[in-house]
Write a protein that holds these residues in place. Structure first.
Motif, short mmCIF file in Angstrom:
data_model
loop_
_atom_site.label_atom_id
_atom_site.label_comp_id
_atom_site.label_asym_id
_atom_site.label_seq_id
_atom_site.Cartn_x
_atom_site.Cartn_y
_atom_site.Cartn_z
N PRO A 60 0.79 -1.24 0.00
CA PRO A 60 0.00 0.00 0.00
C PRO A 60 0.82 1.29 0.00
O PRO A 60 0.29 2.35 -0.35
CB PRO A 60 -0.83 -0.12 1.29
CG PRO A 60 -0.99 -1.59 1.48
CD PRO A 60 0.32 -2.18 1.05
N ASP A 61 2.07 1.23 0.38
CA ASP A 61 2.90 2.44 0.34
C ASP A 61 3.46 2.72 -1.05
O ASP A 61 4.23 3.67 -1.25
CB ASP A 61 4.04 2.34 1.36
CG ASP A 61 4.94 1.13 1.13
OD1 ASP A 61 4.71 0.37 0.15
OD2 ASP A 61 5.87 0.91 1.95
N GLY A 62 3.09 1.90 -2.03
CA GLY A 62 3.54 2.11 -3.40
C GLY A 62 4.90 1.52 -3.72
O GLY A 62 5.39 1.66 -4.85
N LYS A 144 -12.97 0.95 -9.53
CA LYS A 144 -13.09 1.93 -8.45
C LYS A 144 -13.51 3.30 -8.98
O LYS A 144 -14.22 4.05 -8.32
CB LYS A 144 -11.78 2.03 -7.67
CG LYS A 144 -11.44 0.78 -6.87
CD LYS A 144 -10.16 0.93 -6.09
CE LYS A 144 -10.33 1.82 -4.87
NZ LYS A 144 -11.14 1.19 -3.81
N MET A 168 -5.12 7.36 -9.27
CA MET A 168 -4.89 6.51 -8.10
C MET A 168 -3.50 5.89 -8.22
O MET A 168 -3.06 5.51 -9.31
CB MET A 168 -5.94 5.39 -8.01
CG MET A 168 -7.37 5.89 -7.82
SD MET A 168 -8.53 4.53 -7.50
CE MET A 168 -8.10 4.12 -5.81
N THR A 169 -2.81 5.81 -7.09
CA THR A 169 -1.48 5.21 -7.10
C THR A 169 -1.59 3.70 -7.07
O THR A 169 -2.62 3.13 -6.68
CB THR A 169 -0.67 5.67 -5.89
OG1 THR A 169 -1.25 5.13 -4.69
CG2 THR A 169 -0.61 7.19 -5.80
N GLY A 171 -0.14 1.84 -5.04
CA GLY A 171 -0.30 1.44 -3.65
C GLY A 171 -1.74 1.42 -3.22
O GLY A 171 -2.19 0.51 -2.50
N GLU A 172 -2.50 2.40 -3.68
CA GLU A 172 -3.92 2.47 -3.34
C GLU A 172 -4.71 1.35 -4.01
O GLU A 172 -5.75 0.93 -3.51
CB GLU A 172 -4.48 3.83 -3.77
CG GLU A 172 -3.92 5.01 -2.99
CD GLU A 172 -4.35 6.35 -3.57
OE1 GLU A 172 -4.78 7.22 -2.78
OE2 GLU A 172 -4.27 6.52 -4.80
N LEU A 173 -4.23 0.87 -5.13
CA LEU A 173 -4.95 -0.13 -5.92
C LEU A 173 -4.50 -1.56 -5.66
O LEU A 173 -5.17 -2.51 -6.09
CB LEU A 173 -4.78 0.18 -7.41
CG LEU A 173 -5.42 1.47 -7.92
CD1 LEU A 173 -4.87 1.82 -9.30
CD2 LEU A 173 -6.94 1.32 -7.97
N ASP A 176 -6.96 -4.24 -4.08
CA ASP A 176 -8.09 -4.53 -4.96
C ASP A 176 -7.64 -5.30 -6.20
O ASP A 176 -8.38 -6.16 -6.72
CB ASP A 176 -8.77 -3.22 -5.38
CG ASP A 176 -9.47 -2.54 -4.22
OD1 ASP A 176 -10.41 -3.13 -3.68
OD2 ASP A 176 -9.06 -1.43 -3.84
#
Length: 755
Positions: A60-62, A144, A168-169, A171-173, A176
């Motif tokens: 999640p931190d990319g 999303k 969206m980065t 990390g955010e994806l 999902d």
């Protein structure tokens, strides 16, 4: 089922979530019949041990962590292979982290370093993994954002929707994306090379900072709690057993914990566990000091009758006789020589040592019938097999941790150092670090074999090569060459001379040999390209143009069925020169380019200065090189400059690493030519350290200018093919400068000094 029938294979992707969020992508190459073991492939849930099976991890931190599965010994694959994944994933390189994968043959395919195979083996599979990850992230973003995936673009780890301005980065994806069905890797659309942002750029080696700041990343740096240090003393005559030794005084020396005789194990021959005396102490220096006090009587061994002088005498006698066997014959060379201008010459290159910077070492801990090892090996699978066989334990009971090797060049393909450490560790029951001395390294190497080439060639009145014969004298038994001592029937100029014959004779050898950077090619090129220069002089032709003309003579007629004899297949993990598929047009391309970039023939050179040229095809790579050298009246040799041109396909993945590999290969070849030689007397190696086996000094290093001729062919490796032409280009430059023709190496025995 017929076990000899081919089994279909394909790449497939397994996807899972990571505890705490994120996505894990693991690529496999498996027989189709084994796929059900992993079903369902998509959405299979967390892996039992994700650290071992991951190629790519996005958190999640990319941060994108890419596992580097192959051993790293300085060839740069720990940086280069992850670049392929990162390119297609479309991630920002500064957010990429690279970890060395553990050795695990059930999870990773072909964990091996050698033969310049990493690029051709992994170029498409690695890119497909990155492209699949990107596709899954885009699919998750489309869901999303509520927009079609076709409207989304990616760059530097961010998915964007231009129309709405949403982004969206990765990390955010990531979490999902783990729920998205894994795509078929074979169907992935890959980038057009013109859109590459990482591939083709200069990327620093991921370990560079650690290396220059002295971080403990090499095998020699490994320490584990409770570790003792070991030395292993072997006979100077290869394979001799211990006849007698009194270890009483040794055991009483300060810090010495154990001293014992190891009987050895003939499994694997000279590549297995050799007999010797092990000394284990609290420190390496204490073990070394105790070893210096050893007084061992060694049993008689037939190898003690072998020597360099005896080999030379036997080779000269064999050269006067008919070859023991024919490897290839096209046309009628003897008839073609009638009425033509004939040149006869014999070439010799010596045994040489790998001389890698880091001596052999391995740390091992045997406990509860299990063995854990830390080994800087190029070839861990055969190493584990050898250890299991010698120690009588199951392979599954052995864990091999891959650590970076301080140079390999083929030496670490042979795992004698692993089995020595394992045998000692099993005896003492505590962690043991085995470290060889430089003398051990040089006197117990698996040497590049010497070779003797006895040529006869002919040119007609137009300067065309019409006949070529070579009686190659090497080492082996019967129909088998010793390891890395062979010459294949397809070696140039086969197919380029209408009347061509290659015969071979072999001599028994008690010394171990093995692959050394560009095995086979590193000696054959010196002989063949030197003789081509002699034919050019006989024809009255410019040496470079003469080569272009020779390459234009490629025979288009199919080779007669009896023209090619089978070449022995080397044992698993041992590399043979890859010569199939030589393309004369590609070699002409690099030769023409090196002519242009070096300014060949464009300017008059001062007296005592000359330019030499050579080319060679090795490990799928095409290289042509020009050396300019000056020899003073006092016989002092100075290498002024080297130009190298290579065709290794359509892409140079990391130009920084690629140039370093070529420059290192060229300098390696020049060093071999200048002074490197291993000689034997009474079954023993005479050289012992860098005072008697000279490396290239910094003040001898010439500038090496590297150029690439990109073609439409798939990318191939560059760790080896740039070395072979450097040696003949140098000796041909010396001839151009002085008129002195050199047919025997090293140059230190040719009345030449060097600046």
């Amino acid at each position: 089922m017929n076990s000899s029938s081919p089994v279909s294979r394909r790449d497939f992707l397994r996807v899972s979530t990571i505890a705490g969020g994120g996505i894990l992508l693991a690529s496999y190459v498996e027989p189709l019949s084994a796929l059900e073991r992993y079903a369902p492939v998509a959405g299979a849930g967390p892996l039992a041990d994700p650290a071992l099976s991951a190629f790519v991890r996005i958190t999640p931190d990319g941060i994108v962590t890419i596992m580097s599965k192959n051993p790293e010994v300085g060839q740069g694959i720990k940086t280069m292979l992850p670049m392929l994944i990162a390119e297609e994933l479309d991630v920002d390189w500064k957010n990429v982290r690279i970890e060395q994968a553990p050795f695990d043959p059930t999870k990773f395919q072909s964990q091996f370093a050698g033969g310049s195979t990493a690029t051709p083996t992994n170029y498409l599979p690695m890119r497909r993994v990155g492209a699949a990850g990107r596709a899954m992230l885009v699919a998750a973003a489309a869901t999303k954002m509520g927009v079609p995936a076709s409207e989304l673009t990616t760059s530097l780890g961010v998915v964007r929707h231009a129309a709405s301005g949403k982004s969206m980065t990765y990390g955010e994806l990531a979490t999902d994306a783990a729920a998205v069905p894994a795509p078929d890797l074979a169907t992935m659309k890959l980038k057009d090379p013109k859109d590459f942002k990482i591939v083709g750029t200069r990327v620093k080696g991921v370990d560079n900072k650690a290396i220059v700041t002295g971080k403990p990343i090499f095998g020699i740096d490994v320490t584990v709690p409770g570790m003792l240090y070991a030395m292993y003393h072997k006979s100077p005559v290869f394979g001799s057993k211990v006849a007698s030794v009194d270890l009483t005084a040794i055991k009483a020396m300060p810090g010495v914990r154990h001293a014992f005789v190891v009987e050895g194990n003939e499994a694997g021959g000279l590549t297995g566990l050799m007999p010797g005396v092990a000394i284990v102490a609290d420190s390496w220096w204490q073990a070394k000091s105790a070893r210096a006090k050893l007084d061992v009587k060694w049993a008689a061994n037939p190898t003690s009758a072998q020597s360099t002088a005896a080999f030379n005498t036997q080779a000269a006698a064999l050269a006067k006789s008919e070859p023991q066997r024919s490897l290839r014959k096209d046309g009628d060379p003897d008839a073609a020589m009638q009425g033509a201008k004939v040149v006869n010459a014999s070439y010799y290159y010596p045994f040489i040592s790998h001389a890698q910077l880091e001596p052999m070492n391995c740390t091992a801990h045997f406990k509860d019938d299990k063995l854990e090892m830390w080994a800087p090996t190029q070839n861990p699978a055969p190493g584990r097999q050898l250890v299991a066989r010698v120690l009588g334990i199951k392979e599954e009971a052995i864990t091999v941790n891959l650590v970076r090797g301080g140079g390999g060049f083929g030496r670490r393909l042979t795992n004698d150092f692993m089995v020595e450490a394992a045998a000692i560790a099993k005896q003492v029951g505590v962690p043991v670090k085995l470290l060889w001395t430089r003398e051990d390294d040089m006197q117990h190497d698996f040497y590049r074999p010497a070779g003797y080439h006895n040529f006869a060639g002919a040119v007609d009145t137009s300067g065309k090569v019409v006949a070529w014969k070579n009686h190659f004298v090497s080492f082996g038994e019967g129909q088998n060459f010793a390891n890395s001592a062979s010459m294949g029937p397809g070696e140039f100029p086969a197919r380029f001379v209408p009347n061509y014959a290659l015969g071979a004779s072999v001599m028994p050898l008690g010394f171990p040999t093995g692959p050394l950077r560009a095995p086979g090619s590193n000696g054959i090129s010196f002989a063949a390209q030197g003789f081509i220069d002699e034919l050019a002089v006989a024809a009255g032709k410019d040496p470079l143009q003469f080569r272009l003309d020779l390459l234009a003579q490629e025979q288009v007629a199919p080779t007669p069925p009896n023209a090619q004899q089978p070449v022995p297949v080397p044992p698993a993990g041992q590399q043979a020169p890859v010569q199939a598929g030589f393309d004369g047009a590609r070699m002409r391309g690099v030769l023409e380019m090196v002519r242009d970039v070096s300014g060949w023939g464009k300017t008059a050179l001062p007296k005592g200065t000359g330019m030499g040229v050579a080319f060679h095809f090795s490990h799928r790579g095409y290289f042509a090189e020009v050396v300019q050298a000056t020899v003073s009246k006092a016989g002092v040799l100075k290498i002024d400059k080297v130009w190298a041109v290579g065709d290794v396909g359509s892409e140079i993945i990391n130009p920084s690493g690629a140039e370093a590999q070529v420059q290192g290969s060229v300098l390696d070849g020049l060093a071999q030519a200048l002074a490197q030689e291993i000689t034997f007397a009474n079954g023993q190696t005479e050289q012992s350290n860098f005072n008697t086996y000279r490396l290239l000094r910094s003040n001898q290093v010439p500038p090496v200018e590297v150029h690439w001729k990109k073609t439409t062919f798939p990318p191939t490796g560059i760790g080896e093919p740039a070395l072979p032409p450097a040696i003949p280009a140098l000796v041909n430059a010396i001839h151009a400068a002085t008129g002195k023709r050199i047919r025997s190496l090293p140059l230190s025995k040719q009345d030449l000094k060097w600046a």
